[in-house]
Motif scaffolding. Structure first.
Motif, PDB file in Angstrom:
ATOM      1  N   LEU A   1       0.814  -1.205   0.000  1.00  9.50           N
ATOM      2  CA  LEU A   1       0.000   0.000   0.000  1.00  9.50           C
ATOM      3  C   LEU A   1       0.849   1.257   0.000  1.00  9.50           C
ATOM      4  CD1 LEU A   1      -2.551  -1.665   2.236  1.00  9.50           C
ATOM      5  CD2 LEU A   1      -2.915  -0.932  -0.111  1.00  9.50           C
ATOM      6  N   SER A   2       2.021   1.140  -0.591  1.00  6.92           N
ATOM      7  CA  SER A   2       2.830   2.333  -0.787  1.00  6.92           C
ATOM      8  C   SER A   2       3.595   2.134  -2.078  1.00  6.92           C
ATOM      9  CB  SER A   2       3.791   2.530   0.385  1.00  6.92           C
ATOM     10  OG  SER A   2       4.667   3.593   0.095  1.00  6.92           O
ATOM     11  N   ASP A   3       3.860   3.221  -2.788  1.00  2.52           N
ATOM     12  CA  ASP A   3       4.638   3.102  -4.024  1.00  2.52           C
ATOM     13  C   ASP A   3       6.081   3.534  -3.794  1.00  2.52           C
ATOM     14  OD1 ASP A   3       3.883   5.639  -3.488  1.00  2.52           O
ATOM     15  OD2 ASP A   3       3.515   6.215  -5.571  1.00  2.52           O
ATOM     16  N   HIS A   4       6.499   3.500  -2.520  1.00  2.00           N
ATOM     17  CA  HIS A   4       7.849   3.976  -2.237  1.00  2.00           C
ATOM     18  C   HIS A   4       8.865   2.869  -1.977  1.00  2.00           C
ATOM     19  CE1 HIS A   4       6.861   8.445  -1.279  1.00  2.00           C
ATOM     20  NE2 HIS A   4       6.704   8.117  -2.538  1.00  2.00           N
ATOM     21  N   GLY A   5       8.504   1.679  -2.355  1.00  2.00           N
ATOM     22  CA  GLY A   5       9.430   0.557  -2.167  1.00  2.00           C
ATOM     23  C   GLY A   5      10.757   0.780  -2.869  1.00  2.00           C
ATOM     24  N   TRP A   6      10.705   1.528  -3.962  1.00  4.50           N
ATOM     25  CA  TRP A   6      11.942   1.738  -4.721  1.00  4.50           C
ATOM     26  C   TRP A   6      12.974   2.534  -3.924  1.00  4.50           C
ATOM     27  CZ3 TRP A   6      13.202   6.819  -6.076  1.00  4.50           C
ATOM     28  CH2 TRP A   6      12.193   7.778  -5.881  1.00  4.50           C
ATOM     29  N   LEU A   7      12.515   3.280  -2.889  1.00  9.21           N
ATOM     30  CA  LEU A   7      13.485   4.023  -2.064  1.00  9.21           C
ATOM     31  C   LEU A   7      14.466   3.062  -1.388  1.00  9.21           C
ATOM     32  CD1 LEU A   7      11.181   6.696  -0.410  1.00  9.21           C
ATOM     33  CD2 LEU A   7      12.943   7.077  -2.125  1.00  9.21           C
ATOM     34  N   TRP A   8      13.951   1.901  -1.009  1.00  4.50           N
ATOM     35  CA  TRP A   8      14.823   0.879  -0.403  1.00  4.50           C
ATOM     36  C   TRP A   8      15.852   0.395  -1.408  1.00  4.50           C
ATOM     37  CZ3 TRP A   8      11.506  -3.034   2.906  1.00  4.50           C
ATOM     38  CH2 TRP A   8      11.216  -2.417   4.146  1.00  4.50           C
ATOM     39  N   ALA A   9      15.368   0.142  -2.622  1.00  7.56           N
ATOM     40  CA  ALA A   9      16.277  -0.393  -3.644  1.00  7.56           C
ATOM     41  C   ALA A   9      17.369   0.621  -3.984  1.00  7.56           C
ATOM     42  CB  ALA A   9      15.485  -0.756  -4.895  1.00  7.56           C
ATOM     43  N   ARG A  10      17.037   1.913  -3.869  1.00  8.14           N
ATOM     44  CA  ARG A  10      18.031   2.937  -4.180  1.00  8.14           C
ATOM     45  C   ARG A  10      18.979   3.181  -2.998  1.00  8.14           C
ATOM     46  NH1 ARG A  10      16.148   6.666  -8.230  1.00  8.14           N
ATOM     47  NH2 ARG A  10      15.513   5.302  -9.921  1.00  8.14           N
ATOM     48  N   GLY A  11      18.686   2.571  -1.866  1.00  4.18           N
ATOM     49  CA  GLY A  11      19.545   2.754  -0.699  1.00  4.18           C
ATOM     50  C   GLY A  11      19.288   4.068   0.028  1.00  4.18           C
ATOM     51  N   TYR A  12      18.148   4.704  -0.243  1.00  5.78           N
ATOM     52  CA  TYR A  12      17.846   5.967   0.427  1.00  5.78           C
ATOM     53  C   TYR A  12      17.673   5.746   1.937  1.00  5.78           C
ATOM     54  CZ  TYR A  12      15.224   9.931   2.164  1.00  5.78           C
ATOM     55  OH  TYR A  12      14.816  10.982   2.925  1.00  5.78           O
ATOM     56  N   ASP A  13      18.287   6.581   2.753  1.00  2.33           N
ATOM     57  CA  ASP A  13      18.145   6.523   4.217  1.00  2.33           C
ATOM     58  C   ASP A  13      18.555   5.148   4.759  1.00  2.33           C
ATOM     59  OD1 ASP A  13      17.636   7.562   6.690  1.00  2.33           O
ATOM     60  OD2 ASP A  13      15.491   7.064   6.659  1.00  2.33           O
ATOM     61  N   GLY A  14      19.520   4.524   4.124  1.00  2.00           N
ATOM     62  CA  GLY A  14      19.972   3.204   4.590  1.00  2.00           C
ATOM     63  C   GLY A  14      19.359   2.062   3.799  1.00  2.00           C
ATOM     64  N   GLY A  15      18.267   2.334   3.065  1.00  2.00           N
ATOM     65  CA  GLY A  15      17.653   1.299   2.239  1.00  2.00           C
ATOM     66  C   GLY A  15      17.001   0.206   3.067  1.00  2.00           C
ATOM     67  N   GLY A  16      16.636  -0.838   2.392  1.00  2.00           N
ATOM     68  CA  GLY A  16      15.967  -1.938   3.092  1.00  2.00           C
ATOM     69  C   GLY A  16      15.975  -3.192   2.230  1.00  2.00           C
ATOM     70  N   PRO A  17      15.442  -4.286   2.768  1.00  2.00           N
ATOM     71  CA  PRO A  17      15.542  -5.586   2.081  1.00  2.00           C
ATOM     72  C   PRO A  17      14.482  -5.769   0.993  1.00  2.00           C
ATOM     73  CG  PRO A  17      14.450  -5.855   4.171  1.00  2.00           C
ATOM     74  CD  PRO A  17      14.761  -4.391   4.055  1.00  2.00           C
ATOM     75  N   GLN A  18      14.434  -4.841   0.051  1.00  2.00           N
ATOM     76  CA  GLN A  18      13.353  -4.927  -0.914  1.00  2.00           C
ATOM     77  C   GLN A  18      13.446  -6.163  -1.800  1.00  2.00           C
ATOM     78  OE1 GLN A  18      13.067  -2.483  -4.254  1.00  2.00           O
ATOM     79  NE2 GLN A  18      10.843  -2.508  -4.261  1.00  2.00           N
ATOM     80  N   ILE A  19      14.664  -6.501  -2.206  1.00  2.00           N
ATOM     81  CA  ILE A  19      14.838  -7.654  -3.100  1.00  2.00           C
ATOM     82  C   ILE A  19      14.393  -8.926  -2.409  1.00  2.00           C
ATOM     83  CG2 ILE A  19      16.573  -9.066  -4.265  1.00  2.00           C
ATOM     84  CD1 ILE A  19      18.118  -6.528  -4.838  1.00  2.00           C
ATOM     85  N   GLU A  20      14.843  -9.101  -1.159  1.00  2.00           N
ATOM     86  CA  GLU A  20      14.491 -10.307  -0.422  1.00  2.00           C
ATOM     87  C   GLU A  20      12.993 -10.375  -0.167  1.00  2.00           C
ATOM     88  OE1 GLU A  20      16.115 -12.844   0.202  1.00  2.00           O
ATOM     89  OE2 GLU A  20      15.021 -13.887   1.796  1.00  2.00           O
ATOM     90  N   LEU A  21      12.406  -9.219   0.178  1.00  2.00           N
ATOM     91  CA  LEU A  21      10.973  -9.198   0.461  1.00  2.00           C
ATOM     92  C   LEU A  21      10.187  -9.543  -0.796  1.00  2.00           C
ATOM     93  CD1 LEU A  21       8.825  -8.623   2.581  1.00  2.00           C
ATOM     94  CD2 LEU A  21       8.858  -6.227   1.897  1.00  2.00           C
ATOM     95  N   LEU A  22      10.581  -8.973  -1.902  1.00  2.00           N
ATOM     96  CA  LEU A  22       9.865  -9.251  -3.146  1.00  2.00           C
ATOM     97  C   LEU A  22      10.028 -10.713  -3.539  1.00  2.00           C
ATOM     98  CD1 LEU A  22       8.290  -8.005  -5.579  1.00  2.00           C
ATOM     99  CD2 LEU A  22      10.470  -8.143  -6.766  1.00  2.00           C
TER     100      LEU A  22
END
Lengths: 48, 578
Positions: B483-504
């Motif tokens: 419910l957010s379109d900001h997942g790509w911020l994680w992939a870009r490493g913004y603010d430390g990023g996040g485990p977007q690849i693993e989650l997807l």
């Protein structure tokens, strides 16, 4: 080796030697006497 | 008493022989001369030689040594059939009695040891014999008796070398008119690509051979059961559908015949490991935005993914004077993709898609139908979801677990895990979470406010516990909603990023029913002598596990070794005694 009601196993006849007794047959006084007798007999016979 | 004449000369043997030779020569010379008294001289010479040779009369005191008979008792499981075990024990007792009657013979009893590895299982008679022979002096070894049911799995290439010229007898347990029927798997693949049928061949073997037919029950990996009659001792082939990755179990069971020795081998279990072929993903992007490229790169970077990307470069209603033929690369086969071929995709991803009069509603209705029939859809949406022409206004809304309620939160927040999310295989132990509910992942800035369906699972949430990631099952298929379109911020490493690849990756695999990511799972594996039962569950309690051994004995798994993990998974370890 087995038959209808029997089965064979190998008999090895193994034993352990616990003691050996030795009886010298010639190294005795008796044999010395026989030897002396023979020599004496020879002397006697040849001295005649 | 054993008398023997020995010579123990006072001089060395060569010297004695030399003396003998000289004496003999002298004797011959004396006989030749025939002087008076020559017999006395010869006699004296002989006596001197005899005195030198020192004859001895010896007698040995002997203690007879017993012969040793090796008895190997088969202790393998097949001896448990019928009264074989008691037959073996009474045979052993009888043997002990008759050997005692023989006198001067003793028994060395060895028992077979059955292990669990392919090298040590079965009936290891010769291994046991070899071990027993190690303690028997070869001169005293009288032979071996094997008490077994006749199946020996370790017959060496040259058994005669081991028996050392001594007899090897076998006493067979069981009775003469025993019969057995068993399932023999003649050909089964160990690995298979999911979605294909595999051929498994088997034969029903009767011993002694019969020409009957046997009724066979086959249980396929998907739970279907088939029953049919097959002739005995001929090879049969069955088609086995492999529907999912991981272990696919096939069970073949044959009905017993009369007087059967063992029913254990009337059943055969085959494990075929399903391997997923390349993942076919259809990515449907809406209006171009920075995240679109991220989705594409993410899916393109995975060699196991076949990506078809449906993207809109220019909505048809836009009027900027560009000629249509200069815009169109190729006509996109929408009808083919969304109607005819939709079932060939493993996953359909909608990324900020809006109905810009490009796809007719009927196509999306077909996607909803595809999910109900076992497909998987991931919807990632921003404010577009709630808009007039958003996806919620289409037939897809029927399968969506989260319904937009009109609100949009626009503030920085860190995606957090919910209680369910901490346990759910999709989101537990995500990289960087360190078991926390609020991991130090990068911030997002936008969240669509929704009402979730009651049977859906909210794994992640944003500010005010508003749902962020919602999963649900629809019919036979699965739906995941971001419910957010900001997942790509994680992939870009913004603010430390996040485990977007693993989650997807996990969402994709969960939606394709990968066994590793099932919420409720019971896994079994072997570790040496132990069977490890692993239970994954979303509930607080793992529950009791009952193991049924091959003998049919049930065993409540040793619950004392139950370990409760903070993430809800539980391992039970137990050794099911035979």
């Amino acid at each position: 080796m087995a038959g209808q009601s029997w089965a064979a196993i190998r008999k090895n006849d193994q034993y352990r030697v616990t003691a050996v007794r030795e009886v010298p047959l010639f190294a005795t006084l008796a044999s010395l006497a026989v030897l002396l007798l023979a020599v004496t007999g020879m002397w006697y016979r040849e001295g005649r | 008493m054993n008398f023997r004449l020995l010579f123990d000369p006072f001089v060395s043997w060569p010297l004695l022989w030399a003396c003998c030779a000289i004496a003999a020569a002298l004797a011959v010379y004396l006989v030749y001369l025939r002087r008076r008294g020559w017999p006395y001289r010869v006699l004296s010479l002989a006596l001197v030689i005899a005195a030198l040779a020192n004859p001895l009369l010896t007698s040995e005191e002997r203690q007879p040594l017993s012969d040793i008979l090796a008895v190997i008792v088969d202790d393998s499981d097949s001896q448990n059939i019928g009264n074989r075990r008691s037959q073996a024990e009474s045979a052993l007792a009888e043997l002990e009695k008759s050997v005692a009657a023989l006198g001067n013979t003793e028994l060395r009893i060895g028992r077979t040891v059955t292990g669990t590895t392919p090298d040590t299982d079965g009936t290891r008679v010769f291994t046991a014999l070899d071990r027993t022979l190690e303690s028997i002096p070869p001169d005293r070894y009288a032979g071996a008796v094997v008490i077994s049911d006749g199946q020996v799995h370790d017959v060496p290439k040259s058994p005669l070398a081991l028996t050392k010229d001594a007899p090897l007898h076998a006493l067979l347990t069981g009775s003469k008119n025993e019969a057995d029927r068993r399932v023999v798997i003649t050909n089964a693949p160990r690995f298979a690509i999911t979605g294909n049928d595999q051929t498994v061949s088997f034969r029903i073997e009767d011993q002694p051979a019969t020409s009957q037919t046997a009724s066979v029950a086959v249980r396929l990996p998907n739970g279907d059961e088939q029953k049919f009659d097959v002739p005995v001792n001929t090879e049969q082939a069955i088609q086995v559908p492999i529907d999912h990755a991981g272990q696919n179990l096939l069970q073949i069971e044959v009905a017993p015949r009369d007087n059967e020795v063992s029913l254990t081998n009337n059943k055969a279990l085959i494990v075929i490991k399903g391997i997923r072929d390349r993942l076919r993903v259809l990515l449907v992007s809406g209006e171009p935005h920075p995240g679109e490229r991220t989705w594409r790169n993410l899916l393109k970077s995975d060699a196991a993914v076949d990506l078809v990307h449906f993207t809109i470069l220019r909505p048809p209603e836009k009027q900027d004077g560009t000629l249509t033929k200069e815009l169109s690369l190729i006509a996109f086969p929408t009808r083919e993709l969304f109607l005819d071929k939709i079932k060939s995709f493993d996953l359909v991803i909608f990324d900020r898609y809006r109905m810009q009069s490009i796809l007719p509603d009927a196509y999306l209705a077909n996607v909803a139908q595809y999910v109900r029939e076992g497909g998987a859809v991931l919807i990632a949406s921003g404010p577009d979801l709630a808009s007039m022409d958003g996806l919620y206004s289409t037939a897809l809304s029927e399968i969506m677990p989260a319904a937009p309620n009109g609100g949009i939160t626009e503030e920085p927040f860190r995606p957090a895990l919910t209680d369910v999310g901490m346990r759910h295989p999709v989101s537990r132990n995500l990289p960087g979470s360190n078991g926390q509910k609020q991991p130090k992942w990068g911030r997002w800035f936008r969240l669509v406010n929704v009402d979730t369906a009651p049977d859906s699972e909210v794994l992640m949430d944003g500010p005010g516990n508003m749902p962020l990631l919602v999963l649900n099952r629809v019919g036979e298929g699965r739906v995941a909603q971001f419910l957010s379109d900001h997942g790509w911020l994680w992939a870009r490493g913004y603010d430390g990023g996040g485990p977007q690849i693993e989650l997807l990756r996990r969402i994709a695999h969960w939606s394709m029913k990968e066994p590793d990511l099932e919420e409720e799972a019971l896994l079994l594996r072997q570790d040496g002598q132990n069977i490890i039962v692993e239970r994954h569950t979303l509930s607080d309690k793992a529950g009791e596990v009952t193991l049924t051994g091959p003998s049919g004995r049930r065993n409540a798994a040793s619950v004392e070794s139950q370990r409760q993990f903070p993430d809800g998974g539980t391992i039970l370890g137990g050794d099911p005694q035979k």
